[in-house]
Structures are given as C-alpha cells and as structure tokens.
Design a protein around this motif. Structure first.
Motif, PDB file in Angstrom:
ATOM      1  N   LEU A 114      66.658  93.664  35.620  1.00 44.00           N
ATOM      2  CA  LEU A 114      66.634  94.152  34.242  1.00 44.00           C
ATOM      3  C   LEU A 114      68.004  94.669  33.811  1.00 44.00           C
ATOM      4  O   LEU A 114      68.446  94.433  32.684  1.00 44.00           O
ATOM      5  CB  LEU A 114      65.589  95.256  34.079  1.00 44.00           C
ATOM      6  N   GLN A 115      68.698  95.366  34.705  1.00 45.91           N
ATOM      7  CA  GLN A 115      70.038  95.866  34.396  1.00 45.91           C
ATOM      8  C   GLN A 115      71.006  94.714  34.145  1.00 45.91           C
ATOM      9  O   GLN A 115      71.819  94.759  33.211  1.00 45.91           O
ATOM     10  CB  GLN A 115      70.556  96.760  35.523  1.00 45.91           C
ATOM     11  N   ASN A 116      70.941  93.669  34.968  1.00 48.89           N
ATOM     12  CA  ASN A 116      71.783  92.484  34.764  1.00 48.89           C
ATOM     13  C   ASN A 116      71.495  91.840  33.412  1.00 48.89           C
ATOM     14  O   ASN A 116      72.418  91.482  32.672  1.00 48.89           O
ATOM     15  CB  ASN A 116      71.572  91.456  35.884  1.00 48.89           C
ATOM     16  N   ASN A 117      70.218  91.678  33.082  1.00 51.82           N
ATOM     17  CA  ASN A 117      69.841  91.092  31.786  1.00 51.82           C
ATOM     18  C   ASN A 117      70.359  91.936  30.635  1.00 51.82           C
ATOM     19  O   ASN A 117      70.884  91.405  29.648  1.00 51.82           O
ATOM     20  CB  ASN A 117      68.323  90.951  31.674  1.00 51.82           C
ATOM     21  N   LEU A 118      70.209  93.244  30.752  1.00 49.91           N
ATOM     22  CA  LEU A 118      70.649  94.157  29.706  1.00 49.91           C
ATOM     23  C   LEU A 118      72.147  93.991  29.448  1.00 49.91           C
ATOM     24  O   LEU A 118      72.563  93.803  28.301  1.00 49.91           O
ATOM     25  CB  LEU A 118      70.327  95.595  30.127  1.00 49.91           C
ATOM     26  N   LEU A 121      76.678  92.556  26.288  1.00 50.12           N
ATOM     27  CA  LEU A 121      78.088  92.166  26.358  1.00 50.12           C
ATOM     28  C   LEU A 121      78.302  90.709  25.965  1.00 50.12           C
ATOM     29  O   LEU A 121      79.436  90.281  25.792  1.00 50.12           O
ATOM     30  CB  LEU A 121      78.636  92.408  27.768  1.00 50.12           C
ATOM     31  N   ARG A 122      77.203  89.968  25.859  1.00 55.16           N
ATOM     32  CA  ARG A 122      77.253  88.531  25.531  1.00 55.16           C
ATOM     33  C   ARG A 122      78.131  87.785  26.524  1.00 55.16           C
ATOM     34  O   ARG A 122      78.989  86.984  26.156  1.00 55.16           O
ATOM     35  CB  ARG A 122      77.719  88.323  24.093  1.00 55.16           C
ATOM     36  N   VAL A 155      77.082  88.630  34.791  1.00 55.88           N
ATOM     37  CA  VAL A 155      77.248  90.035  35.160  1.00 55.88           C
ATOM     38  C   VAL A 155      76.461  90.215  36.452  1.00 55.88           C
ATOM     39  O   VAL A 155      75.302  89.816  36.535  1.00 55.88           O
ATOM     40  CB  VAL A 155      76.726  90.976  34.051  1.00 55.88           C
ATOM     41  N   GLN A 156      77.088  90.770  37.454  1.00 57.79           N
ATOM     42  CA  GLN A 156      76.444  90.863  38.754  1.00 57.79           C
ATOM     43  C   GLN A 156      76.375  92.299  39.244  1.00 57.79           C
ATOM     44  O   GLN A 156      77.363  92.875  39.644  1.00 57.79           O
ATOM     45  CB  GLN A 156      77.200  89.993  39.760  1.00 57.79           C
ATOM     46  N   ILE A 157      75.180  92.855  39.192  1.00 53.77           N
ATOM     47  CA  ILE A 157      74.924  94.198  39.697  1.00 53.77           C
ATOM     48  C   ILE A 157      74.169  94.037  41.010  1.00 53.77           C
ATOM     49  O   ILE A 157      73.242  93.225  41.106  1.00 53.77           O
ATOM     50  CB  ILE A 157      74.080  95.002  38.675  1.00 53.77           C
ATOM     51  N   ILE A 158      74.560  94.832  42.002  1.00 49.92           N
ATOM     52  CA  ILE A 158      73.949  94.707  43.324  1.00 49.92           C
ATOM     53  C   ILE A 158      72.806  95.711  43.522  1.00 49.92           C
ATOM     54  O   ILE A 158      71.760  95.374  44.033  1.00 49.92           O
ATOM     55  CB  ILE A 158      75.010  94.903  44.442  1.00 49.92           C
ATOM     56  N   GLU A 198      74.538 101.356  41.150  1.00 54.47           N
ATOM     57  CA  GLU A 198      75.715 100.651  40.619  1.00 54.47           C
ATOM     58  C   GLU A 198      75.442 100.197  39.184  1.00 54.47           C
ATOM     59  O   GLU A 198      76.309 100.261  38.317  1.00 54.47           O
ATOM     60  CB  GLU A 198      76.065  99.435  41.482  1.00 54.47           C
ATOM     61  N   GLY A 199      74.212  99.745  38.930  1.00 52.29           N
ATOM     62  CA  GLY A 199      73.829  99.312  37.588  1.00 52.29           C
ATOM     63  C   GLY A 199      73.936 100.441  36.585  1.00 52.29           C
ATOM     64  O   GLY A 199      74.456 100.264  35.482  1.00 52.29           O
ATOM     65  N   ILE A 200      73.459 101.611  36.961  1.00 55.93           N
ATOM     66  CA  ILE A 200      73.559 102.781  36.080  1.00 55.93           C
ATOM     67  C   ILE A 200      75.017 103.065  35.770  1.00 55.93           C
ATOM     68  O   ILE A 200      75.394 103.280  34.612  1.00 55.93           O
ATOM     69  CB  ILE A 200      72.875 104.007  36.725  1.00 55.93           C
ATOM     70  N   SER A 201      75.853 103.037  36.794  1.00 48.33           N
ATOM     71  CA  SER A 201      77.286 103.309  36.620  1.00 48.33           C
ATOM     72  C   SER A 201      77.953 102.268  35.725  1.00 48.33           C
ATOM     73  O   SER A 201      78.721 102.601  34.818  1.00 48.33           O
ATOM     74  CB  SER A 201      77.960 103.356  37.995  1.00 48.33           C
ATOM     75  N   GLN A 202      77.668 100.993  35.966  1.00 42.97           N
ATOM     76  CA  GLN A 202      78.270  99.917  35.155  1.00 42.97           C
ATOM     77  C   GLN A 202      77.825  99.987  33.700  1.00 42.97           C
ATOM     78  O   GLN A 202      78.629  99.783  32.787  1.00 42.97           O
ATOM     79  CB  GLN A 202      77.919  98.539  35.730  1.00 42.97           C
ATOM     80  N   ILE A 203      76.544 100.265  33.491  1.00 44.73           N
ATOM     81  CA  ILE A 203      76.030 100.363  32.119  1.00 44.73           C
ATOM     82  C   ILE A 203      76.732 101.503  31.393  1.00 44.73           C
ATOM     83  O   ILE A 203      77.185 101.346  30.258  1.00 44.73           O
ATOM     84  CB  ILE A 203      74.491 100.541  32.113  1.00 44.73           C
ATOM     85  N   GLN A 204      76.853 102.651  32.052  1.00 48.24           N
ATOM     86  CA  GLN A 204      77.538 103.790  31.433  1.00 48.24           C
ATOM     87  C   GLN A 204      78.998 103.461  31.137  1.00 48.24           C
ATOM     88  O   GLN A 204      79.506 103.762  30.056  1.00 48.24           O
ATOM     89  CB  GLN A 204      77.459 105.021  32.345  1.00 48.24           C
ATOM     90  N   ARG A 205      79.682 102.845  32.090  1.00 44.75           N
ATOM     91  CA  ARG A 205      81.111 102.547  31.919  1.00 44.75           C
ATOM     92  C   ARG A 205      81.341 101.470  30.859  1.00 44.75           C
ATOM     93  O   ARG A 205      82.183 101.624  29.983  1.00 44.75           O
ATOM     94  CB  ARG A 205      81.711 102.098  33.256  1.00 44.75           C
ATOM     95  N   ARG A 206      80.582 100.410  30.896  1.00 45.47           N
ATOM     96  CA  ARG A 206      80.819  99.278  29.995  1.00 45.47           C
ATOM     97  C   ARG A 206      80.335  99.518  28.567  1.00 45.47           C
ATOM     98  O   ARG A 206      80.834  98.917  27.634  1.00 45.47           O
ATOM     99  CB  ARG A 206      80.169  98.013  30.540  1.00 45.47           C
ATOM    100  N   LEU A 207      79.345 100.379  28.417  1.00 49.35           N
ATOM    101  CA  LEU A 207      78.789 100.610  27.080  1.00 49.35           C
ATOM    102  C   LEU A 207      79.211 101.951  26.493  1.00 49.35           C
ATOM    103  O   LEU A 207      78.733 102.329  25.435  1.00 49.35           O
ATOM    104  CB  LEU A 207      77.258 100.505  27.107  1.00 49.35           C
ATOM    105  N   ASN A 208      80.114 102.635  27.169  1.00 51.02           N
ATOM    106  CA  ASN A 208      80.601 103.926  26.692  1.00 51.02           C
ATOM    107  C   ASN A 208      81.210 103.770  25.294  1.00 51.02           C
ATOM    108  O   ASN A 208      81.982 102.856  25.044  1.00 51.02           O
ATOM    109  CB  ASN A 208      81.646 104.468  27.668  1.00 51.02           C
ATOM    110  N   GLN A 209      80.820 104.641  24.380  1.00 48.68           N
ATOM    111  CA  GLN A 209      81.329 104.650  23.003  1.00 48.68           C
ATOM    112  C   GLN A 209      80.959 103.393  22.214  1.00 48.68           C
ATOM    113  O   GLN A 209      81.610 103.054  21.235  1.00 48.68           O
ATOM    114  CB  GLN A 209      82.854 104.832  22.986  1.00 48.68           C
ATOM    115  N   THR A 210      79.923 102.676  22.639  1.00 51.89           N
ATOM    116  CA  THR A 210      79.469 101.474  21.940  1.00 51.89           C
ATOM    117  C   THR A 210      78.110 101.761  21.312  1.00 51.89           C
ATOM    118  O   THR A 210      77.208 102.250  21.979  1.00 51.89           O
ATOM    119  CB  THR A 210      79.334 100.283  22.914  1.00 51.89           C
ATOM    120  N   LYS A 211      77.989 101.452  20.039  1.00 46.27           N
ATOM    121  CA  LYS A 211      76.718 101.651  19.340  1.00 46.27           C
ATOM    122  C   LYS A 211      75.790 100.491  19.715  1.00 46.27           C
ATOM    123  O   LYS A 211      76.039  99.339  19.366  1.00 46.27           O
ATOM    124  CB  LYS A 211      76.960 101.706  17.831  1.00 46.27           C
ATOM    125  N   VAL A 212      74.719 100.818  20.451  1.00 52.16           N
ATOM    126  CA  VAL A 212      73.842  99.802  21.024  1.00 52.16           C
ATOM    127  C   VAL A 212      72.400 100.039  20.581  1.00 52.16           C
ATOM    128  O   VAL A 212      71.933 101.172  20.531  1.00 52.16           O
ATOM    129  CB  VAL A 212      73.907  99.854  22.572  1.00 52.16           C
TER     130      VAL A 212
END
Length: 183
Positions: A138-142, A147-148, A152-155, A159-173
């Motif tokens: 689900l995290q990979n799909n999200l 990000l279109r 995207v490869q989450i293990i 790690e998924g929580i961290s990547q989602i926070q880092r990549r979507l920081n300051q992005t209106k989603v």
C-alpha cells in the motif's frame, strides 16, 4: 471576424456568434501573472506546465450511475476539510454500515476537489489489500500514485513511513483510503 461574418452570414447556427462568445469567455478567464523581478521566466513557465499537466493528466474516477443526494454530504465534508486553511493536516473519516454510499461519496468528493492538490491518491479496498499484500504494498502504491513515478521501492513499513514523510513534506496531498478497518 468581419471576414468570417461575411463568409458564414447564411449559416443557421451562426458560427461567428458562437466563436465570439467563446473568445469573450476565454478573455475573461484569470490565470497566472508573471512580474519582472519575481523569479525567472523559465521557472514560471515550468510551474504552469506542471500544474496544467497535472490537471489534464488526471482522469475522474467512476462514481455511481445515478448518484442521488450527494450534494449535502459533499458540502459538509468539504467544510470539514478546511481546504483554504494553512494548517498541516486535515483528516475526515466517513463511517457507517455497508451499502449507505460511503465509497460513492468519497469518489465524488475526490473528483470534485482533486485539482486543488499537488498530489492525489485514492487507495481502494485497503482492508483487503493490506491483508493480502501487506502495508508495504500500500505504501508503494501511495507513493507511485502521488509522485506519478513507477518503481518506487519500499522494503519495510518503517522505511515506508520515513519515505512518505520525506518525499511528501510540504506537499498538499489528497489521500483517500477506502474500506479501512483499523489504524
């Protein structure tokens, strides 16, 4: 226009009037304004292209064939979302017994407000997919949807929580999770 008026003067549907009306509508649209000294023109153009590409590249999700009575609940949920607010996160849960139209409402809302967000994702059947494939799936799909980007490869979940926070920081989603049964 004079030339076209002469050419199509016998046209029953009066094409020229339709063209004039369309041109007036387009002329009255407000859009982006570039001011000298407020950044580079190429960056301004790039932002416009990205914004328009995002909007026209998004297809509406199919809603019920005959949606009845959605306007009132939709306006209630929109007011709860406080989309004009600058707060960090707004979350609204729609719950109730099966078959009352929760998914239909979520789909209609998604279609209505998706253009107000930089990233959007509608994850359906979260309960079933998390049981069948796990949260990492689900995290990979999200991330792929928002990000279109493919691949995207989450293990792991952390790690998924961290990547989602880092990549979507300051992005209106806009994220819609359908059929969720636990935190």
């Amino acid at each position: 226009m004079d030339k076209h008026e002469k050419r199509y003067k016998d046209d029953m549907n009066n094409k020229v009037d339709t063209w004039k009306k369309a041109l007036k509508e387009v002329a009255n649209l407000s859009g982006y304004h570039f001011k000298d000294g407020h950044g580079y023109e190429h960056q301004f153009i790039k932002k416009i292209v990205q914004d328009i590409s995002r909007k026209i590249g998004r297809l509406p999700l199919p809603v019920a064939d005959f949606p009845v009575g959605l306007e009132s609940p939709m306006s209630e949920v929109i007011s709860l979302l406080k989309m004009d607010s600058t707060d960090r996160v707004h979350m609204v849960g729609i719950h109730g017994i099966g078959g009352i139209g929760k998914t239909t409402l979520a789909l209609a809302l998604y279609n209505l407000i998706a253009d107000n967000f930089k990233g959007v994702c509608f994850l359906e059947n979260v309960r079933e997919n998390s049981q069948k494939y796990g949260l990492v799936h689900l995290q990979n799909n999200l991330l792929c949807k928002i990000l279109r980007k493919e691949g995207v490869q989450i293990i792991g979940v952390k790690e998924g929580i961290s990547q989602i926070q880092r990549r979507l920081n300051q992005t209106k989603v806009l994220l819609v999770l359908d059929d969720v049964d636990e935190h």
